[in-house]
Design a protein around this motif. Structure first.
Motif, PDB file in Angstrom:
ATOM      1  N   LYS A  74       0.716  -1.388  -0.291  1.00 36.72           N
ATOM      2  CA  LYS A  74       0.110  -0.044   0.019  1.00 36.72           C
ATOM      3  C   LYS A  74       0.925   1.229  -0.227  1.00 36.72           C
ATOM      4  N   ASP A  75       0.424   2.361  -0.750  1.00 39.01           N
ATOM      5  CA  ASP A  75       1.156   3.428  -1.084  1.00 39.01           C
ATOM      6  C   ASP A  75       0.158   4.587  -0.665  1.00 39.01           C
ATOM      7  N   GLU A  76       0.125   4.947   0.552  1.00 37.23           N
ATOM      8  CA  GLU A  76      -0.789   6.267   1.062  1.00 37.23           C
ATOM      9  C   GLU A  76      -0.113   7.398   0.960  1.00 37.23           C
ATOM     10  N   ILE A  77       1.293   7.546   1.211  1.00 38.60           N
ATOM     11  CA  ILE A  77       2.030   8.560   1.130  1.00 38.60           C
ATOM     12  C   ILE A  77       2.153   9.031  -0.303  1.00 38.60           C
ATOM     13  N   GLY A  78       1.943   8.118  -1.396  1.00 35.77           N
ATOM     14  CA  GLY A  78       2.181   8.534  -2.762  1.00 35.77           C
ATOM     15  C   GLY A  78       0.820   9.448  -3.251  1.00 35.77           C
ATOM     16  N   VAL A  79      -0.351   9.095  -2.690  1.00 35.16           N
ATOM     17  CA  VAL A  79      -1.433  10.081  -2.596  1.00 35.16           C
ATOM     18  C   VAL A  79      -1.259  11.511  -2.188  1.00 35.16           C
ATOM     19  N   VAL A  80      -0.529  11.527  -1.023  1.00 36.56           N
ATOM     20  CA  VAL A  80      -0.217  12.819  -0.444  1.00 36.56           C
ATOM     21  C   VAL A  80       0.567  13.590  -1.350  1.00 36.56           C
ATOM     22  N   LEU A  81       1.811  12.958  -1.748  1.00 38.84           N
ATOM     23  CA  LEU A  81       2.642  13.588  -2.611  1.00 38.84           C
ATOM     24  C   LEU A  81       2.235  14.020  -3.798  1.00 38.84           C
ATOM     25  N   TYR A  82       1.304  13.193  -4.446  1.00 33.95           N
ATOM     26  CA  TYR A  82       0.526  13.471  -5.665  1.00 33.95           C
ATOM     27  C   TYR A  82      -0.052  14.991  -5.582  1.00 33.95           C
ATOM     28  N   GLY A  83      -0.861  15.051  -4.354  1.00 37.81           N
ATOM     29  CA  GLY A  83      -1.437  16.121  -4.313  1.00 37.81           C
ATOM     30  C   GLY A  83      -0.385  17.422  -4.323  1.00 37.81           C
ATOM     31  N   VAL A  84       0.927  17.201  -3.327  1.00 40.09           N
ATOM     32  CA  VAL A  84       1.731  18.260  -3.676  1.00 40.09           C
ATOM     33  C   VAL A  84       2.405  18.370  -4.806  1.00 40.09           C
ATOM     34  N   PHE A  85       2.697  17.333  -5.649  1.00 39.79           N
ATOM     35  CA  PHE A  85       3.133  17.614  -6.970  1.00 39.79           C
ATOM     36  C   PHE A  85       1.942  18.302  -7.954  1.00 39.79           C
ATOM     37  N   LEU A  86       0.634  18.203  -7.622  1.00 39.35           N
ATOM     38  CA  LEU A  86      -0.319  19.061  -8.483  1.00 39.35           C
ATOM     39  C   LEU A  86      -0.147  20.523  -7.979  1.00 39.35           C
ATOM     40  N   LEU A  87       0.318  20.688  -6.872  1.00 42.46           N
ATOM     41  CA  LEU A  87       0.380  22.005  -5.940  1.00 42.46           C
ATOM     42  C   LEU A  87       1.366  22.836  -6.730  1.00 42.46           C
ATOM     43  N   TYR A  88       2.502  21.966  -7.196  1.00 42.31           N
ATOM     44  CA  TYR A  88       3.751  22.443  -7.622  1.00 42.31           C
ATOM     45  C   TYR A  88       3.322  23.079  -8.883  1.00 42.31           C
TER      46      TYR A  88
ATOM     47  N   SER B  74       5.195  10.672   8.774  1.00 47.75           N
ATOM     48  CA  SER B  74       3.836  10.668   8.818  1.00 47.75           C
ATOM     49  C   SER B  74       3.156   9.646   9.423  1.00 47.75           C
ATOM     50  N   GLY B  75       3.731   8.427   9.475  1.00 46.56           N
ATOM     51  CA  GLY B  75       3.227   7.058   9.825  1.00 46.56           C
ATOM     52  C   GLY B  75       2.491   6.545   8.735  1.00 46.56           C
ATOM     53  N   LEU B  76       2.427   6.945   7.569  1.00 44.89           N
ATOM     54  CA  LEU B  76       1.560   6.523   6.525  1.00 44.89           C
ATOM     55  C   LEU B  76       2.420   5.404   5.592  1.00 44.89           C
ATOM     56  N   ALA B  77       1.771   4.314   4.990  1.00 40.86           N
ATOM     57  CA  ALA B  77       2.308   3.377   4.272  1.00 40.86           C
ATOM     58  C   ALA B  77       2.872   4.061   3.027  1.00 40.86           C
ATOM     59  N   GLN B  78       4.057   3.625   2.675  1.00 38.35           N
ATOM     60  CA  GLN B  78       4.363   4.089   1.587  1.00 38.35           C
ATOM     61  C   GLN B  78       5.069   2.934   0.332  1.00 38.35           C
ATOM     62  N   GLY B  79       5.203   3.236  -0.900  1.00 39.31           N
ATOM     63  CA  GLY B  79       5.354   2.509  -1.721  1.00 39.31           C
ATOM     64  C   GLY B  79       6.914   2.412  -2.170  1.00 39.31           C
ATOM     65  N   ASN B  80       7.520   1.442  -2.871  1.00 36.96           N
ATOM     66  CA  ASN B  80       8.691   1.264  -3.148  1.00 36.96           C
ATOM     67  C   ASN B  80       9.028   1.425  -4.578  1.00 36.96           C
ATOM     68  N   PRO B  81       9.067   2.785  -5.265  1.00 38.98           N
ATOM     69  CA  PRO B  81       9.046   3.959  -4.605  1.00 38.98           C
ATOM     70  C   PRO B  81       7.469   4.450  -4.510  1.00 38.98           C
ATOM     71  N   PRO B  82       7.265   5.693  -3.587  1.00 37.70           N
ATOM     72  CA  PRO B  82       6.034   6.163  -3.497  1.00 37.70           C
ATOM     73  C   PRO B  82       5.604   6.815  -4.870  1.00 37.70           C
ATOM     74  N   SER B  83       4.407   6.602  -5.389  1.00 41.15           N
ATOM     75  CA  SER B  83       4.061   7.130  -6.580  1.00 41.15           C
ATOM     76  C   SER B  83       4.237   8.552  -6.948  1.00 41.15           C
ATOM     77  N   GLY B  84       4.046   9.254  -5.800  1.00 48.19           N
ATOM     78  CA  GLY B  84       4.200  10.917  -6.069  1.00 48.19           C
ATOM     79  C   GLY B  84       5.505  11.200  -5.682  1.00 48.19           C
ATOM     80  N   VAL B  85       6.467  10.322  -5.748  1.00 49.77           N
ATOM     81  CA  VAL B  85       7.915  10.861  -5.360  1.00 49.77           C
ATOM     82  C   VAL B  85       8.420  11.985  -6.047  1.00 49.77           C
ATOM     83  N   ALA B  86       7.955  12.314  -7.401  1.00 50.91           N
ATOM     84  CA  ALA B  86       8.563  13.439  -8.039  1.00 50.91           C
ATOM     85  C   ALA B  86       8.280  15.037  -7.136  1.00 50.91           C
ATOM     86  N   ALA B  87       7.241  14.990  -6.206  1.00 55.76           N
ATOM     87  CA  ALA B  87       7.179  15.812  -5.275  1.00 55.76           C
ATOM     88  C   ALA B  87       8.449  16.288  -4.691  1.00 55.76           C
ATOM     89  N   TRP B  88       9.186  15.282  -4.150  1.00 53.15           N
ATOM     90  CA  TRP B  88      10.178  15.845  -3.363  1.00 53.15           C
ATOM     91  C   TRP B  88      11.244  16.307  -4.289  1.00 53.15           C
TER      92      TRP B  88
END
Length: 257
Positions: A153-167, A206-220
């Motif tokens: 499961k990749d919960e952090i990926g969803v968060v990072l995807y939102g950050v990526f859209l913000l950028y 965050s304590g959220l599950a993350q993929g390897n790699p997270p889907s929204g890793v481009a946000a970092w």
């Protein structure tokens, strides 16, 4: 029609510079070679890869303007500090030898320069909105798969995807962020597949599950890009301010004389 601020119109006339495409192609290929090599080579090879990385980076910067050079320098410093914090301290992801490989700082410089080169390339300028739509949908599908169909499961990926859209919607240079998605997703997929590094199953911050790699890793990486862009702007503003102050001081001295 899908649109983002500061994006050129579809079909706009753009200059296709071979240099931009060469930088991008070179980085995509050498990144894969470097990361795959580091997945099985001894620790000493990291120093060889690092020397090669710095050599190539400096060679490319020779043909860039001073503004881009400062951007790359800021990106390297900020990304290296971030790597030490996120990997060595927080343990959000861990390299094979549990260190910070010697090639990583130069690699961040090449990755940032590639994002700049692709973002200004004729291809990206001419088809900006089409590429933006493709990236938003692809990254969105990746994030959705991470919480619905992925084995890990990749919960952090969803968060990072939102950050990526913000950028993309609010950032100063959406073209650079778009280009960053391609090169950073590529290096993350190659690096994690080869076993050069691995992301922790739970994000320590965050304590959220993350993929390897997270889907929204481009946000970092977009964060690194944003710091580089703004950091360079502040540097030159500060330099201009010092020049003005020096000029005023010289004028005052001449008048008094």
């Amino acid at each position: 029609m899908f649109s983002l601020p500061h994006f050129p119109e579809v079909g706009v006339q753009a200059e296709h510079r071979k240099r931009d495409y060469f930088i991008a192609l070179f980085t995509f290929i050498t990144t894969a070679i470097c990361l795959i090599t580091d997945s099985f080579a001894p620790l000493e090879m990291q120093y060889v890869l690092g020397v090669c990385g710095w050599t190539f980076l400096l060679a490319f910067l020779w043909g860039e303007c001073k503004y881009v050079r400062v951007q790359v320098l800021v990106a390297v410093v900020f990304a290296t500090l971030g790597e030490n914090f996120a990997s060595l301290f927080m343990r959000g992801y861990i390299y094979r030898f549990e260190n910070l490989p010697f090639y990583v700082p130069a690699g961040h410089g090449l990755v940032y320069l590639t994002a700049v080169a692709l973002g200004r390339s004729g291809l990206f300028q001419q088809y900006a909105r089409v590429i933006a739509l493709f990236v938003v949908l692809l990254c969105g599908a990746w994030a959705l798969w991470g919480i619905t169909g992925a084995e890990r499961k990749d919960e952090i990926g969803v968060v990072l995807y939102g950050v990526f859209l913000l950028y993309l919607f609010k950032g100063r240079s959406p073209m650079v962020y778009l280009a960053a998605f391609f090169i950073t997703s590529w290096l993350e997929l190659v690096g994690t597949t080869a076993g050069t590094w691995a992301w922790a199953e739970v994000d320590p911050a965050s304590g959220l599950a993350q993929g390897n790699p997270p889907s929204g890793v481009a946000a970092w990486y977009c964060l690194v890009d944003a710091v580089a862009l703004n950091g360079a702007a502040l540097f030159f503003k500060g330099l201009e301010y010092l020049k003005r102050q020096s000029f005023k001081k010289n004028i005052k001295v001449n008048i008094n004389d």
